[in-house]
Design an enzyme around this catalytic site. Structure first.
Site, PDB file in Angstrom:
ATOM      1  N   LYS A  24       0.860  -1.181   0.000  1.00  0.00           N
ATOM      2  CA  LYS A  24       0.000   0.000   0.000  1.00  0.00           C
ATOM      3  C   LYS A  24       0.897   1.233   0.000  1.00  0.00           C
ATOM      4  O   LYS A  24       1.799   1.349   0.836  1.00  0.00           O
ATOM      5  CB  LYS A  24      -0.889  -0.022   1.242  1.00  0.00           C
ATOM      6  N   ASP A  79     -16.453  -1.673  -1.448  1.00  0.00           N
ATOM      7  CA  ASP A  79     -15.086  -2.093  -1.776  1.00  0.00           C
ATOM      8  C   ASP A  79     -14.240  -2.303  -0.526  1.00  0.00           C
ATOM      9  O   ASP A  79     -13.097  -2.767  -0.623  1.00  0.00           O
ATOM     10  CB  ASP A  79     -14.416  -1.090  -2.717  1.00  0.00           C
ATOM     11  N   ASN A  80     -14.802  -1.992   0.649  1.00  0.00           N
ATOM     12  CA  ASN A  80     -14.105  -2.236   1.913  1.00  0.00           C
ATOM     13  C   ASN A  80     -14.773  -3.336   2.728  1.00  0.00           C
ATOM     14  O   ASN A  80     -14.557  -3.427   3.939  1.00  0.00           O
ATOM     15  CB  ASN A  80     -14.033  -0.955   2.745  1.00  0.00           C
TER      16      ASN A  80
END
Length: 481
Positions: free
Chosen positions: A110, A249-250
């Site tokens: 990330k 999306d989380n």
């Protein structure tokens, strides 16, 4: 560590959802924190990871032969609005490896740089947000809550321009997978039912192999994800965790907590608690998290309808029936968890429900710190009432509740096993990150030590168990991760 091998199963099985990409070069990588325990569980040599070659692996600049780093595609509902193309804008899946327990795990970066999904972003991340995710994810793991894990944070030596110029960093994250509800939404929006089917089969093999032989494995997958998410959200609620950005999306297919951007832990109990600076309407408030999870799962069901049945009406009925079980699973998990927190595991649920309702009202009306209350109640279970009574203004109301609670029996030792002393309190997190940004990692390391041993009170750590001082004020979080 020349024998390290990373598989590329996701990219191989779902090439339509993977873009091969390379991490941007880190000009001066410097290891800030390494998770030795996690490294060992993954079969990685922590000493080697601290070496120059190991640090280059942790930022993606040196990958094993045969590894194919990819940016993953996904879509998502963000604050209720649908975005058909999101994806890893500043992240890369380096590959998968099998850990010491035989489980396949993603190794993921990330803040590794701009990808084709980055849109207007630069693909970078700053030291503070990456250390924040490391700290909170490891605290969640120590609390027994399913979560992605953090292997390392490496400062890159690259400046990151936000409101000011910050030091850049990469987080090396480990997860059961990075499959999300948004992954299925991306596949569904292409109109390619075969892609949705292959994604579902990949998810079943990865996370829920027990449903592979079922009469309807795709419905079995949906039911398994609903159950896993019900358990997860209940565990969040039991420790006062506010995720802050529960977009589709989380929400993971694995049932792990992912993406710790604007998250925080609730201090004084209030169902309307919101920390995120961008959640102005309170969509993702503490008390809304169960209903938002159900909403997200409904979006997941929509992507699977063609796999449930060729008859759309029958498919919808199957989905609705399966989704209906989410509420029952959640309430069961929450009730069992609250009984454990109250030391009443042997008491019938119906006897506990009114007691719990009354308690939550007392906590809210008296602005009681959620974490401190349950630890102090454990002392009351052993006969020392004054610490918990000292938290309340309405003593008459609380004393009446305390008498009712005592009448049901209680187990103080069992309470201490589930009620943490230490959580990542917001003022302490900010203090640690501010110091780290100035080059002093000691406050971060001390806080990390406290929150990764959350259930045992230790000398010298009293301030890590205390609520924020009034001067700290109202806390706001930002989606820096």
């Amino acid at each position: 560590m020349t024998n390290l091998s990373l598989d590329g199963r996701f990219a191989r099985e779902l090439p339509e959802m993977a873009v091969r990409w390379k991490a941007e070069e880190a000009p001066d990588p410097r290891l800030l924190v390494l998770n030795d325990e996690l490294a060992s569980g993954l079969g990685l040599d922590a000493d080697w990871l601290r070496s120059p070659d190991g640090v280059r692996l942790l930022v993606g600049n040196s990958v094993p032969d045969g590894a194919t780093p990819v940016a993953q595609a996904y879509a998502g509902h963000q604050f209720g609005g649908f975005a058909p193309r999101l994806g890893d804008g500043r992240a890369l899946l380096l590959g998968e490896l099998v850990d010491g327990d035989g489980r396949m795990r993603d190794v993921h970066l990330k803040g590794s740089g701009h990808t084709p999904f980055a849109r207007a972003g630069d693909g970078l991340a700053a030291v503070g947000p990456m250390l924040r995710e490391y700290l909170v994810s490891e605290a969640m793991h120590a609390l027994g809550i399913p979560t992605t894990r953090s292997l390392a944070v490496v400062a890159t030596g690259r400046p990151v321009r936000r409101e000011s110029v910050l030091d850049g960093a990469v987080l090396t994250r480990v997860a059961s997978s990075h499959l999300r509800v948004g992954s299925f939404q991306y596949a569904a929006v292409t109109g390619d039912t075969d892609l949705v089917r292959r994604l579902a089969e990949h998810a079943i093999a990865r996370h829920h192999p027990e449903v592979a032989g079922a009469a309807d494995p795709y419905l079995g997958l949906f039911e398994a994800v609903c159950s896993a998410q019900a358990q997860l959200i209940a565990r969040w609620m039991l420790v006062g965790f506010v995720h802050g950005v529960m977009n589709t999306d989380n929400m993971t297919i694995s049932g792990e907590t992912i993406d710790y951007g604007p998250c925080a832990f609730m201090d004084a109990y209030d169902p309307e608690t919101v920390f995120s600076s961008i959640d102005s309407w309170g969509r993702y408030a503490y008390g809304n998290q169960p209903s938002i999870a159900a909403w997200n799962l409904a979006r997941f069901a929509e992507t699977l309808l063609p796999l449930f049945d060729d008859d759309i009406d029958r498919a919808i009925t199957l989905a609705q029936n399966a989704l209906g079980a989410f509420g029952r699973h959640y309430e069961g998990a929450l009730t069992a968890g609250m009984q454990a927190k109250l030391g009443l595991t042997g008491v019938d649920g119906p006897a506990v429900a009114p007691l719990l309702d009354e308690l939550l009202k007392l906590l809210q009306d008296n602005h009681i710190d959620f974490t401190s209350f349950f630890r102090a109640l454990g002392l009351a279970a052993r006969g020392d009432n004054e610490p918990v009574r000292g938290l309340f203004v309405d003593l008459a109301g609380f004393d009446a509740w305390l008498d009712s609670w005592r009448a049901l029996g209680r187990d103080g030792a069992a309470m201490d096993r589930v009620n943490p002393v230490y959580t990542p309190r917001n003022h302490l997190v900010e203090e640690a990150l501010t110091a780290a940004a100035a080059g002093d990692m000691e406050p971060f390391e001390t806080l990390l030590d406290a929150v990764t041993g959350p259930f045992v009170e230790r000398p010298g750590l009293q301030r890590y168990a205390e609520p924020a001082p009034e001067a700290f004020g109202r806390y706001r979080t930002f989606c820096g991760t």
